[in-house]
Design an enzyme around this catalytic site. Sequence first.
Site, PDB file in Angstrom:
ATOM      1  N   SER A 101       0.814  -1.214   0.000  1.00 21.36           N
ATOM      2  CA  SER A 101       0.000   0.000   0.000  1.00 21.36           C
ATOM      3  C   SER A 101       0.846   1.262   0.000  1.00 21.36           C
ATOM      4  O   SER A 101       1.578   1.533  -0.943  1.00 21.36           O
ATOM      5  CB  SER A 101      -0.967  -0.036   1.198  1.00 21.36           C
ATOM      6  N   ASP A 240      -2.471   6.605  -3.413  1.00 22.59           N
ATOM      7  CA  ASP A 240      -1.333   5.960  -2.775  1.00 22.59           C
ATOM      8  C   ASP A 240      -0.847   4.835  -3.683  1.00 22.59           C
ATOM      9  O   ASP A 240      -1.350   4.645  -4.793  1.00 22.59           O
ATOM     10  CB  ASP A 240      -1.695   5.442  -1.375  1.00 22.59           C
ATOM     11  N   ASP A 242      -1.067   1.639  -3.955  1.00 25.81           N
ATOM     12  CA  ASP A 242      -1.915   0.571  -4.500  1.00 25.81           C
ATOM     13  C   ASP A 242      -3.296   1.063  -4.924  1.00 25.81           C
ATOM     14  O   ASP A 242      -4.139   0.279  -5.330  1.00 25.81           O
ATOM     15  CB  ASP A 242      -2.032  -0.596  -3.519  1.00 25.81           C
ATOM     16  N   ASP A 244      -5.913   2.435  -3.338  1.00 27.77           N
ATOM     17  CA  ASP A 244      -7.157   2.355  -2.563  1.00 27.77           C
ATOM     18  C   ASP A 244      -7.382   3.585  -1.698  1.00 27.77           C
ATOM     19  O   ASP A 244      -8.380   3.665  -0.988  1.00 27.77           O
ATOM     20  CB  ASP A 244      -7.223   1.075  -1.722  1.00 27.77           C
TER      21      ASP A 244
END
Length: 444
Positions: A101, A240, A242, A244
């Site tokens: 992430s 960010d 990833d 999400d």
Amino acid sequence: MTRKYFGTDGVRGRVGEGAITPEFVLKLGWAVGQVFAKEGRSKVLIGKDTRISGYMFESALEAGLVAAGVDVLLLGPMPTPAIAYLTRTFQARAGIVISASHNPYYDNGIKFFSADGSKLADELELAIESAIDAPMTTVDSARLGKVRRIDDAAGRYIEYCKSTASTGLSLKGLRLVLDCAHGATYHVAPAVFAELGAEVIVMGASPDGLNINAEVGSTHPAALQQRVAAESADFGIAFDGDGDRVLFVDAAGDLVDGDELLYIIAAERLRRGEQCAGVVGTLMSNLGFELALKSLGIAFERANVGDRYVKERMNALAWDLGGENSGHIICADVSTTGDGIVAALKVVEAMIGSGQSLAELRAPVSKFPQIMENVRINSPVDLKNCELVAAVDAVELELAGRGRVLLRASGTEPLLRVMVEGEDGVQVAALCRRLADKVQELSS
């Protein structure tokens, strides 16, 4: 239920240490395959973000799953919410995301989605953990899993994102900056907004395996703030690593966080005459955000920090909007998980539909000063300790019902987080220091 390997969202850590090694991930893939193979021939999707170790772990997972007799569909670099969506559309047994992430490149993690695009059920995680500790075997060669790469994964997800917006939505005339954090949105987010008609200026879209989240993206918004001003853009959007999470920057260069974005989405639903029964935030959601929602007649509830807990509370209340101030926003009417691109489109829709700027839309949220100190403790502190309870009560009395106190132990370090929130920033800082000193005293 105690987990040996899984945290609240899969496994995560520094590459080469603990569970984040090729050996463990190979066994993890095999264990997942063992659990799902009990229900007959299964297929599992694997996607990843752009960090360099993703290739290594993708190969390890693939080998483990194939050895257990599970078919594998490889998506390549894709946002986490895209894996959730594609798991559903391909009717796969599960989706696996290789990502840490918002963490730096030297960290990585493995997290899972169920067949319906939600987090794995507790019983499945526990079954996988149990299988990890069993000796690894390989099915007969005739039963080995097969692997294929999905070449049009990005295109499928781009079309899905556009489909979540209102029919006929046009962004023509808007000039915006997209910061993709050198992460998984680099090849999809620019296409979504450009195909809807916006003039898109892209930054943070040149991943090299080592630069994910490095001084860009939602965890480092200063670069986007500067770029929005330099380009005279209408606004900027930061994802960010990833994809999400999402944060915005308005035309003046001011940051608009997840609390404010949730407010904008909720208020737009009311403006359109749609229902918005309530919004789920977290223990860290700003009190000013809660009061702004209540002024609209929208109920608000807090969950523990973490998107898993937000979604659980949303499900329990049958509400379809929730998220965190970090920008993890779940629009459950169109997505099963937090999706930065989808949430961003909802905010842009509000701007276009209302005819107001981002600054005007966020103006009703008068955020309270919020101070948090991480107090390093020498020994565990009982949060029910009489002295500590008395100190908290005294602080809350001084806040006179217009503030909050939160004490929260870190799950990974010997820290106790002390947060105080209220209308007067000077008072809040002093009260937070007072409580931090009390915690330090009790831990020594």
